[in-house]
Design an enzyme around this catalytic site. Structure first.
Site, PDB file in Angstrom:
ATOM      1  CE  LYS A   1     -12.152  14.274 -21.184  1.00 40.19           C
ATOM      2  NZ  LYS A   1     -11.823  13.233 -22.137  1.00 40.19           N
TER       3      LYS A   1
ATOM      4  NE  ARG B   1      10.377  11.188 -11.020  1.00 42.00           N
ATOM      5  CZ  ARG B   1      11.234  10.167 -10.811  1.00 42.00           C
ATOM      6  NH1 ARG B   1      10.966   8.966 -11.257  1.00 42.00           N
ATOM      7  NH2 ARG B   1      12.360  10.374 -10.153  1.00 42.00           N
TER       8      ARG B   1
END
Ligand SMILES: *Cc1c(COP(=O)(O)O)cnc(C)c1O
Length: 394
Positions: free
Chosen positions: A209, A58
């Site tokens: 993307k 994390r």
């Protein structure tokens, strides 16, 4: 193996070399050429005397998270970078790292939909307000500043009208206010522009993307100074938006081919845009590489490539655009962008569905507008597919 979020910028190496090699720490005999996926959430550590940092996934310091971050920093030419769970995690953690209750943000009004919703609906609940400005008006940035302005936020090229605004006025406003200049450079990628070279402090990407490039992961990235990245990483630790090691590994694999892919995206999109200008039934073609695009000169000055996105407007309006999208056989109708496959979408049904038709027209998105994310297929096959779909739509 020791990796940090910082990669020493090796100015002698080009982007294609960095994309392949940066962030790979261990070229010794016997070590794998491709780094393994380290799924372990935690790492042996008995205390500060162990001589290593406390590693926990994390915290963003798992080896896969660190090596992809180092690769992104090398491509952006920044001191450091951080990979996160999504583009929205990158944007929200950057904004939260720089603002608190009572602070102010100045942002372009041409923003990704979720970013706009975050700024206009969510952050105000936490006492952080935003003034939206017209990024094409150079005076608007300075005029919107307040004594509490902490962030100036831009995005380019914009979705879906592919506007490319000069970064200069936003940069000048940010520096006069002592504010952070943040830029969502998802559509441009570090191959078409290294935003930090233009004074951007926090270079943000939806790595979902182009950076990932294969429509098979959700990720985000922030690049900037080591101090900035430390602040954003601290937010990420608290809010929990770190990237899974598997996604980090896939992202790194995608980035290796980013320069090669962008080179082809840029070239095919330019050729397709030029071709579309001669197609009956298409009333408008939007691409920064076309001389009649409103920002062609600015884009030619700032960008090293005009990008892989092309938008068109079909003469027959909404009905023609719907028929066009459903008659394609190679290009697929789906939201998102930046993958190897060509995707088309209508902002009227997706990002701009909540706006009235008049409000969309005002933004340069009339009915009939179709956004195309040009993939890596052969140009001739794409032309054949689009020609047939336009012919059957009119
Ligand atoms: C997709 C996108 C985002 C959001 O990214 P996610 O990875 O979906 O969270 C932000 N900005 C731009 C410009 C985008 O295209």
């Amino acid at each position: 193996m020791t990796i940090t979020r910082q990669e020493k910028v090796n100015t002698a190496r080009g982007a294609a070399t960095e994309a392949v090699h940066a962030g790979h720490p261990d070229a010794r005999p016997g070590q794998p050429v491709v780094a393994p996926i380290v799924r372990s959430s935690t790492f042996h550590w008995a205390g500060p005397d162990d001589g290593t940092d406390l590693l926990y996934s994390r915290y963003g310091n798992n080896p896969n998270q660190l090596s992809v971050a180092a690769k992104i920093a090398a491509l952006e030419g920044t001191e450091a970078a951080l990979a996160l769970a999504s583009g929205m995690a990158a944007i929200s953690m950057t904004l939260l790292s720089a603002t608190g209750a009572g602070d102010h943000i100045v942002a372009s009004r041409h923003l990704y939909g979720a970013t706009h919703a975050l700024l206009s609906g969510e952050l105000p609940r936490r006492g952080i307000v935003t003034t939206f400005v017209d990024p094409g008006d150079p005076d608007a940035w300075g005029a919107a500043l307040t004594p509490r302005t902490r962030v100036v936020l831009i995005e380019l090229p914009t979705n879906p009208t592919l506007r490319v605004f000069d970064i200069g006025p936003a940069r000048d406003a940010a520096s006069s206010a002592g504010a952070l200049l943040a830029a969502d450079m998802t559509f441009a990628t570090p191959i078409n522009i290294r935003a930090a070279d233009h004074g951007v402090d926090a270079v943000i990407h939806s790595a979902t993307k182009y950076l990932g490039g294969h429509s098979d992961l959700i990720a985000g990235a922030v690049a900037g100074s080591a101090a900035l990245i430390d602040r954003v990483a601290k937010m990420m630790k608290l809010y929990g938006g770190s990237i899974d090691p598997q996604a980090a590994w896939l992202l790194e694999r995608g980035i290796r081919t980013l320069p090669a892919r962008m080179d082809r995206h840029n070239r095919t999109a330019q050729a397709l845009a030029e071709w579309f200008t001669g197609v009956d039934g298409v009333s408008e073609v939007v691409h920064p590489g076309l001389p009649d695009h409103p920002d062609h000169e600015c884009a030619a000055r700032m960008l090293r490539g005009f990008g892989g996105m092309v938008s068109i407007v079909l003469e027959g309006g909404a009905g023609a655009a719907d028929r066009f999208c459903s008659n394609l056989t190679l290009a697929a109708a789906a939201p998102s962008l930046g993958g190897v496959e060509t995707l088309v979408s209508q902002p009227r049904h997706t990002s701009h569905a909540d706006l009235s038709r008049a409000a969309r027209e005002d933004l340069g998105i009339p009915d009939g507008f179709v956004r195309i994310s040009v993939g890596l297929e052969d140009l001739e096959d794409l032309k054949a597919d689009f020609a047939a779909a336009v012919a059957s739509a009119v």
